[in-house]
Design a protein around this motif. Structure first.
Motif, PDB file in Angstrom:
ATOM      1  N   LYS A 246       0.987  -1.351  -0.084  1.00 45.94           N
ATOM      2  CA  LYS A 246      -0.077   0.275  -0.129  1.00 45.94           C
ATOM      3  C   LYS A 246       0.869   1.384  -0.002  1.00 45.94           C
ATOM      4  CE  LYS A 246      -3.682  -1.988   2.744  1.00 45.94           C
ATOM      5  NZ  LYS A 246      -4.245  -2.410   3.989  1.00 45.94           N
ATOM      6  N   LYS A 247       1.879   1.089   0.362  1.00 46.97           N
ATOM      7  CA  LYS A 247       3.173   2.300   0.429  1.00 46.97           C
ATOM      8  C   LYS A 247       3.697   2.427  -0.841  1.00 46.97           C
ATOM      9  CE  LYS A 247       4.537   0.513   5.185  1.00 46.97           C
ATOM     10  NZ  LYS A 247       3.707   1.777   5.781  1.00 46.97           N
ATOM     11  N   ILE A 248       3.359   1.750  -2.052  1.00 49.64           N
ATOM     12  CA  ILE A 248       3.913   1.916  -3.294  1.00 49.64           C
ATOM     13  C   ILE A 248       2.924   2.263  -4.105  1.00 49.64           C
ATOM     14  CG2 ILE A 248       5.107   0.819  -5.101  1.00 49.64           C
ATOM     15  CD1 ILE A 248       6.857   1.052  -2.946  1.00 49.64           C
ATOM     16  N   ASP A 249       3.161   3.291  -4.800  1.00 49.69           N
ATOM     17  CA  ASP A 249       2.182   3.828  -5.836  1.00 49.69           C
ATOM     18  C   ASP A 249       1.756   2.995  -6.708  1.00 49.69           C
ATOM     19  OD1 ASP A 249       0.832   5.998  -6.814  1.00 49.69           O
ATOM     20  OD2 ASP A 249       2.465   7.059  -8.015  1.00 49.69           O
ATOM     21  N   GLY A 250       0.522   3.053  -7.167  1.00 43.82           N
ATOM     22  CA  GLY A 250      -0.283   1.993  -7.875  1.00 43.82           C
ATOM     23  C   GLY A 250       0.520   1.553  -9.412  1.00 43.82           C
ATOM     24  N   LYS A 251       1.120   2.549  -9.948  1.00 41.96           N
ATOM     25  CA  LYS A 251       1.759   2.268 -11.124  1.00 41.96           C
ATOM     26  C   LYS A 251       2.848   1.302 -11.169  1.00 41.96           C
ATOM     27  CE  LYS A 251       4.193   6.573 -10.974  1.00 41.96           C
ATOM     28  NZ  LYS A 251       4.540   7.952 -11.624  1.00 41.96           N
ATOM     29  N   ASP A 252       3.534   1.280  -9.863  1.00 41.58           N
ATOM     30  CA  ASP A 252       4.697   0.462  -9.573  1.00 41.58           C
ATOM     31  C   ASP A 252       4.370  -0.822  -8.715  1.00 41.58           C
ATOM     32  OD1 ASP A 252       6.594   2.146 -10.949  1.00 41.58           O
ATOM     33  OD2 ASP A 252       6.908   3.372  -9.134  1.00 41.58           O
TER      34      ASP A 252
ATOM     35  N   THR B 144       8.776  -4.379 -11.990  1.00 39.71           N
ATOM     36  CA  THR B 144       9.030  -3.401 -10.872  1.00 39.71           C
ATOM     37  C   THR B 144       8.116  -3.802  -9.658  1.00 39.71           C
ATOM     38  OG1 THR B 144       9.248  -1.898 -12.439  1.00 39.71           O
ATOM     39  CG2 THR B 144       8.805  -1.108 -10.093  1.00 39.71           C
ATOM     40  N   GLY B 145       6.925  -4.152  -9.871  1.00 41.21           N
ATOM     41  CA  GLY B 145       6.045  -4.484  -8.751  1.00 41.21           C
ATOM     42  C   GLY B 145       6.588  -5.873  -7.901  1.00 41.21           C
ATOM     43  N   SER B 146       6.901  -6.831  -8.775  1.00 38.68           N
ATOM     44  CA  SER B 146       7.366  -8.080  -8.127  1.00 38.68           C
ATOM     45  C   SER B 146       8.852  -7.774  -7.404  1.00 38.68           C
ATOM     46  CB  SER B 146       7.843  -9.344  -9.156  1.00 38.68           C
ATOM     47  OG  SER B 146       6.668  -9.538  -9.924  1.00 38.68           O
ATOM     48  N   ALA B 147       9.592  -6.855  -8.007  1.00 38.67           N
ATOM     49  CA  ALA B 147      10.868  -6.651  -7.084  1.00 38.67           C
ATOM     50  C   ALA B 147      10.346  -5.889  -5.752  1.00 38.67           C
ATOM     51  CB  ALA B 147      11.647  -5.547  -8.039  1.00 38.67           C
ATOM     52  N   PHE B 148       9.685  -4.622  -5.676  1.00 37.90           N
ATOM     53  CA  PHE B 148       9.309  -4.230  -4.703  1.00 37.90           C
ATOM     54  C   PHE B 148       8.470  -5.126  -3.785  1.00 37.90           C
ATOM     55  CE2 PHE B 148       8.394   0.213  -6.866  1.00 37.90           C
ATOM     56  CZ  PHE B 148       9.845   0.346  -6.750  1.00 37.90           C
ATOM     57  N   LYS B 149       7.770  -6.024  -4.097  1.00 41.16           N
ATOM     58  CA  LYS B 149       7.141  -7.253  -3.053  1.00 41.16           C
ATOM     59  C   LYS B 149       8.132  -8.158  -2.597  1.00 41.16           C
ATOM     60  CE  LYS B 149       4.904 -10.741  -4.761  1.00 41.16           C
ATOM     61  NZ  LYS B 149       4.039 -11.463  -5.492  1.00 41.16           N
ATOM     62  N   TRP B 150       9.009  -8.424  -3.176  1.00 40.65           N
ATOM     63  CA  TRP B 150       9.940  -9.432  -2.479  1.00 40.65           C
ATOM     64  C   TRP B 150      11.173  -8.634  -1.863  1.00 40.65           C
ATOM     65  CZ3 TRP B 150       8.966 -14.072  -1.961  1.00 40.65           C
ATOM     66  CH2 TRP B 150       7.770 -14.754  -2.751  1.00 40.65           C
TER      67      TRP B 150
END
Length: 264
Positions: free
Chosen positions: A171-177, A182-188
């Motif tokens: 939730k702390k990451i902007d929806g576009k990312d 990019t989203g997978s990297a942020f998630k892990w």
């Protein structure tokens, strides 16, 4: 300065603070990794990381940036917790304010450590936690107080692990990312970082509870002692390596959040 300019200034302060926080976590992760491989010359803690930073080229300047960044991060967190939640109901505002205050204290503590190093009075040696715990246990009901603090720390560590498990940090990451590579990297990065940090903090809390139960202040300790405790467990070097990598991942996640400038 109008409200838009003020908010831009607050966001910039938050970005600087998150970058400083990320640097500290990367250095703590590196020190913990060295400890896992047998090098215990440095303290694997925020203060130890700042001491390590001070020995690098431009170390003095970098330490000042970390100190200022952590104080800015504390102010940013307080601004969001007390002023950024005015549209929410009263119970949510109280919860946000308490959380903001608690985290601001943690950021200020790191900032003070950096300021001491920058001014030449910092030390990577331990003993501060022992002294504070001993003083607390000498108070009436001191053992119960130290035990309660330990349980609170364990609860906070458990909350971080829960955040990792539920992936609510996204939730702390902007929806576009939040999608694609990019989203997978942020998630892990977030999952590894929050889980490792939660485990480390949980061990710190357990040390305080054990100190209260045995009435031995020296059994309590900070992050460095907690990581040493992990190292003493079966498969300790492997476990500590995973924790070290996770703490480093949290640092990288802080950099990602600096780009998004969302509150912690």
């Amino acid at each position: 300065m109008n409200s838009v300019d003020s908010q831009d200034a607050v966001d910039t302060a938050g970005r600087i603070g998150l970058i400083a926080y990320g640097v500290v976590h990367l250095l703590v992760g590196w020190l913990a990794l060295q400890l896992a491989f047998g090098d215990s010359s440095g303290s694997a803690s925020s203060s130890g990381a700042i001491q390590q930073l001070s020995t690098t080229p431009m170390g003095g300047f970098s330490v000042w940036v970390v100190a200022i960044g952590m104080f800015l991060l504390a102010l940013w967190r307080l601004e969001d917790g007390f002023l950024g939640r005015r549209h929410e109901d009263s119970s949510d505002r109280v919860k946000a304010g308490v959380t903001a205050g608690f985290k601001a204290v943690l950021y200020v503590a790191v900032g003070i450590s950096a300021l001491k190093v920058a001014l030449g009075s910092g030390s990577s040696g331990g003993g501060g936690s022992d002294t504070m715990t001993a003083k607390a246990m000498d108070l009436p009901g001191g053992q119960l107080l130290v035990g309660a603090v330990g349980l609170g720390i364990i609860a906070y560590g458990g909350r971080l692990v829960w955040i990792a498990w539920t992936e609510s940090f996204m939730k702390k990451i902007d929806g576009k990312d939040t999608s694609g590579n990019t989203g997978s990297a942020f998630k892990w990065l977030g999952k590894a970082g929050y889980a490792a940090k939660g485990v480390s903090i949980g061990v710190i809390g357990a040390l305080f509870v054990y100190a209260a139960a045995t009435h031995e202040a020296k059994k309590s300790g900070g992050l460095d002692q907690a990581l040493h405790e992990i190292l003493q467990q079966p498969f300790g070097p492997v476990l500590l390596t995973l924790v070290a990598l996770g703490i480093g991942a949290y640092g990288l996640f802080a950099f990602a959040r600096a780009k998004q400038h969302s509150p912690d």
